[in-house]
Design a protein around this motif. Structure first.
Motif, PDB file in Angstrom:
ATOM      1  N   UNK A   1      -0.323  -1.786   1.241  1.00 40.43           N
ATOM      2  CA  UNK A   1      -0.065  -0.648   0.981  1.00 40.43           C
ATOM      3  C   UNK A   1       0.185  -0.465   2.902  1.00 40.43           C
ATOM      4  N   UNK A   2      -0.641  -1.157   3.823  1.00 40.02           N
ATOM      5  CA  UNK A   2      -0.583  -1.801   4.888  1.00 40.02           C
ATOM      6  C   UNK A   2       0.786  -1.634   4.724  1.00 40.02           C
ATOM      7  N   UNK A   3       1.435  -2.711   4.832  1.00 39.47           N
ATOM      8  CA  UNK A   3       2.291  -3.174   4.513  1.00 39.47           C
ATOM      9  C   UNK A   3       3.718  -2.595   4.180  1.00 39.47           C
ATOM     10  N   UNK A   4       3.379  -2.405   2.863  1.00 39.04           N
ATOM     11  CA  UNK A   4       4.510  -1.809   2.393  1.00 39.04           C
ATOM     12  C   UNK A   4       4.913   0.350   3.005  1.00 39.04           C
ATOM     13  N   UNK A   5       4.015   0.173   4.657  1.00 37.10           N
ATOM     14  CA  UNK A   5       3.786   1.585   4.839  1.00 37.10           C
ATOM     15  C   UNK A   5       4.783   0.732   6.121  1.00 37.10           C
ATOM     16  N   UNK A   6       4.008  -0.101   6.328  1.00 37.12           N
ATOM     17  CA  UNK A   6       5.241  -0.565   8.004  1.00 37.12           C
ATOM     18  C   UNK A   6       6.578  -1.058   7.671  1.00 37.12           C
ATOM     19  N   UNK A   7       6.975  -1.964   6.972  1.00 37.36           N
ATOM     20  CA  UNK A   7       8.141  -2.244   6.114  1.00 37.36           C
ATOM     21  C   UNK A   7       9.158  -0.335   5.729  1.00 37.36           C
ATOM     22  N   UNK A   8       8.720   0.194   5.254  1.00 38.65           N
ATOM     23  CA  UNK A   8       9.800   1.282   4.693  1.00 38.65           C
ATOM     24  C   UNK A   8       9.414   2.556   5.830  1.00 38.65           C
ATOM     25  N   UNK A   9       8.594   2.026   7.196  1.00 40.60           N
ATOM     26  CA  UNK A   9       8.600   2.839   7.876  1.00 40.60           C
ATOM     27  C   UNK A   9       7.531   4.629   7.409  1.00 40.60           C
ATOM     28  N   UNK A  10       7.515   4.154   6.809  1.00 35.69           N
ATOM     29  CA  UNK A  10       6.845   5.767   5.945  1.00 35.69           C
ATOM     30  C   UNK A  10       5.803   6.006   6.914  1.00 35.69           C
ATOM     31  N   UNK A  11       5.715   6.679   7.888  1.00 35.54           N
ATOM     32  CA  UNK A  11       4.840   6.733   9.491  1.00 35.54           C
ATOM     33  C   UNK A  11       4.139   7.875   8.752  1.00 35.54           C
ATOM     34  N   UNK A  12       3.527   8.996   8.069  1.00 35.94           N
ATOM     35  CA  UNK A  12       2.360   9.179   7.674  1.00 35.94           C
ATOM     36  C   UNK A  12       1.318   8.016   7.173  1.00 35.94           C
ATOM     37  N   UNK A  13       1.948   7.479   5.974  1.00 34.77           N
ATOM     38  CA  UNK A  13       1.261   6.520   5.615  1.00 34.77           C
ATOM     39  C   UNK A  13       0.916   5.073   7.117  1.00 34.77           C
ATOM     40  N   UNK A  14       1.602   4.707   7.520  1.00 32.70           N
ATOM     41  CA  UNK A  14       1.113   3.903   8.582  1.00 32.70           C
ATOM     42  C   UNK A  14       0.036   4.895   9.527  1.00 32.70           C
ATOM     43  N   UNK A  15       0.384   5.341  10.283  1.00 30.64           N
ATOM     44  CA  UNK A  15      -0.982   7.031  10.548  1.00 30.64           C
ATOM     45  C   UNK A  15      -2.331   6.581  10.158  1.00 30.64           C
ATOM     46  N   UNK A  16      -2.494   7.295   8.513  1.00 31.68           N
ATOM     47  CA  UNK A  16      -3.514   7.037   7.872  1.00 31.68           C
ATOM     48  C   UNK A  16      -4.061   5.091   7.279  1.00 31.68           C
ATOM     49  N   UNK A  17      -3.216   4.635   7.550  1.00 37.19           N
ATOM     50  CA  UNK A  17      -4.019   3.635   6.606  1.00 37.19           C
ATOM     51  C   UNK A  17      -4.398   2.738   8.379  1.00 37.19           C
ATOM     52  N   UNK A  18      -3.632   2.701   9.692  1.00 39.81           N
ATOM     53  CA  UNK A  18      -4.030   1.758  11.066  1.00 39.81           C
ATOM     54  C   UNK A  18      -5.458   2.809  11.219  1.00 39.81           C
TER      55      UNK A  18
END
Lengths: 313, 272
Positions: free
Chosen positions: A268-285
């Protein structure tokens, strides 16, 4: 009691700092959520309108306040890629990854402790050299390379285990374990190498101590001396290192879950990073850092629980 | 110094020397054209006289690409570790030497950063800045800084409490001179050991980042990228994974062995 309260306050402060760092790092992005939603070719006025409505023109501190309030009240926002609420999405993926984390840690510990003890008991003999060389090889290979080799061997040539995918343990437990086995093994091998080195060096120093000589002089069997007296004293430091390795593990699952298409937290983190899904990046990190910090806290407290020499101040 | 001439020391040192010279000389000896030349009739070919380590999916010679990959690996990992030393050394020394509230604040920050797995931090920074050669260095450099700062701080704290530092202070030495003359030289050995081991981790991190597409970008040669490309051809051409995989393994193994030996020689307190 004061110690526990102090410790909990410190946890709260650290969590706040973690959220601050996460927010700052993700906000140095060129381009923002509005850009990701509308694409780079979009109409500047429409973009500006969306920015305004999403509150992206507010000062950063206001945006941080809104984000952290949302996190605290359970409103984690929506993922741009998955078009889903982030909270339940993460809860689901964390459960999937827990399976891999527990399995790889178990694989690593069951192999590392006997191997490390064996090497320490036969210090500087061929057994030690063999164990130490294996461990050194283990830390030197990237875990995704182990992963590829395991896929080749167990999935392609032998056909024993599936090479990719995820099955939910509640639906089919055996299937879940089978799918999680190769990724766990890939992670466990590197982990095992670190823990073997740690067990060996701790055991070596303990076996050289006075009380071990006393135990031997009393006529206790070598087995009792090594396992009851030696390992009992080595287990604390080894567990501490194992706890610290959880952080390393949460970094590695990003690569390994992506390699095995295992749809857990790392994937999930990788998908968020690849797609620059900023809200998801913030939450997963944020969640990963929080899990690592809390694991370390638990290990600290366990250490106090299993070692009677350490008293709470 | 005799500690270097053990089997492990010679082997590890030999590998490090070999990889460094490959990284340094391969770009001079192997023209870029050889590594990028596509031989369409020999795609995914096994090892042969023309291509000793076989070719990749575009018919490019794997040996040349592996040799050139050494350069990006060493350059990225080396610069990243240097960067984390440049940031971590002053932070750690100031924190450990002066102590007090500054130490508290700095170490609280470092401890918090340590909760972020290094690979996660590096991936996030690289994704945020946009993956390319320079940003890969920055990402790994920042991700490794807290680890080095923590260790350097511990060493500086240890040295600051030594009798010779107290003696120098009694003799009226000022802080700057004290750090330069007494603290730095005495914390160097463990830091050199740690830097060597960090270099091994940085090479693994670069491979991981490139493997995920968030590190070195094509058409640059990188071991992580080569392993990534091999994934689709594992059945018919396993050597496309084995060549770069072995390159990473040998380099990291050499650095780890060299680091172990360095520790025995430079840092006798923890020698086994």
């Amino acid at each position: 009691m004061a110690y526990i309260i102090n410790r909990l306050l410190s946890v709260a402060l650290t969590l706040l700092l973690i959220s601050l760092i996460t927010f700052v790092v993700t906000n140095i992005l060129p381009g923002d959520v509005a850009m990701v939603i509308m694409g780079t070719q979009s109409n500047p006025e429409a973009l500006e309108g969306l920015r305004e409505s999403l509150g992206l023109n507010d000062p950063l501190i206001v945006q941080y306040g809104r984000w952290i309030t949302g996190m605290l009240t359970g409103d984690w926002g929506r993922s741009l890629v998955f078009k889903e609420a982030i909270g339940p999405l993460i809860a689901d993926k964390v459960t999937a990854s827990a399976l891999i984390v527990v399995m790889s840690m178990s694989i690593a510990l069951t192999a590392a402790i006997p191997l490390g003890v064996w090497a320490a008991v036969h210090r500087d003999k061929w057994q030690d050299n063999a164990a130490s060389t294996t461990a050194l090889l283990g830390v030197s290979l990237p875990d995704f390379f182990w992963g590829i080799m395991l896929i080749l061997l167990f999935a392609r040539y032998l056909g024993w285990l599936p090479s990719s995918g995820f099955v939910h343990p509640a639906e089919d437990f055996v299937g879940a374990v089978r799918h999680a086995f190769l990724p766990s093994l890939a992670l466990g091998l590197g982990l095992m190498a670190h823990l073997t080195r740690m067990t060996r060096s701790t055991m070596t120093s303990i076996l050289g101590q006075e009380f071990i000589r006393v135990a031997r002089a009393k006529g206790l069997t070598e087995r009792t001396v090594i396992w009851r007296y030696g390992l009992a004293n080595a287990i604390g430091p080894v567990m501490t290192v194992a706890g610290l390795q959880v952080g390393y593990l949460f970094g590695s699952i990003i690569v390994i879950e992506s390699l095995f298409n295992f749809t857990g937290m790392g994937w999930l983190t990788y998908q968020a990073l690849l797609n620059r899904d900023i809200p998801l990046i913030q939450s997963t990190v944020f969640v990963i850092a929080a899990v690592v910090m809390i694991t370390n806290l638990i290990v600290d407290l366990l250490y106090v629980a299993i070692d009677p020499r350490i008293k709470l101040p | 110094m005799s500690g270097f001439f053990t089997g492990k020391g010679i082997f590890g040192g030999g590998i490090v020397l070999l990889v460094l010279s490959v990284a340094l000389f391969a770009p001079l000896l192997v023209p870029d054209a050889w590594a990028t030349q596509m031989d369409m009739r020999a795609r995914l070919a096994g090892p042969s006289l023309a291509h000793p380590m076989g070719t990749d999916q575009l018919g490019r010679d794997l040996m040349y690409r592996m040799l050139l990959g050494a350069q990006s690996s060493i350059l990225i990992a080396g610069t990243a570790v240097l960067m984390s030393l440049v940031i971590g050394l002053p932070l750690g020394v100031i924190s450990g030497y002066f102590g007090g509230w500054l130490d508290n604040v700095l170490m609280r920050l470092v401890d918090t950063l340590l909760a972020f797995p290094a690979l996660l931090l590096a991936l996030t920074i690289s994704a945020v800045l946009g993956p390319n050669f320079t940003n890969t260095i920055i990402a790994i450099g920042i991700a490794f800084t807290p680890y080095l700062a923590r260790i350097i701080r511990g060493e500086a704290l240890r040295v600051a409490q030594m009798p010779y530092v107290e003696a120098a202070r009694a003799a009226g030495t000022n802080d700057l001179w004290m750090i330069v003359r007494h603290v730095l030289p005495n914390i160097m050995p463990p830091i050199i050991v740690q830097a060597t081991i960090s270099l091994a981790f940085a090479i693994l991190a670069e491979a991981g980042l490139s493997f995920l597409g968030l590190g070195t970008q094509p058409p640059d040669a990188s071991w992580g990228l080569m392993i990534q490309a091999s994934r689709d051809y594992l059945d018919i051409a396993p050597w496309t994974a084995l060549v770069p995989g072995a390159a990473v393994a040998i380099t990291v193994l050499g650095l780890n062995m060299f680091g172990d030996v360095l520790r025995d020689v430079l840092d006798p307190r923890v020698a086994s």
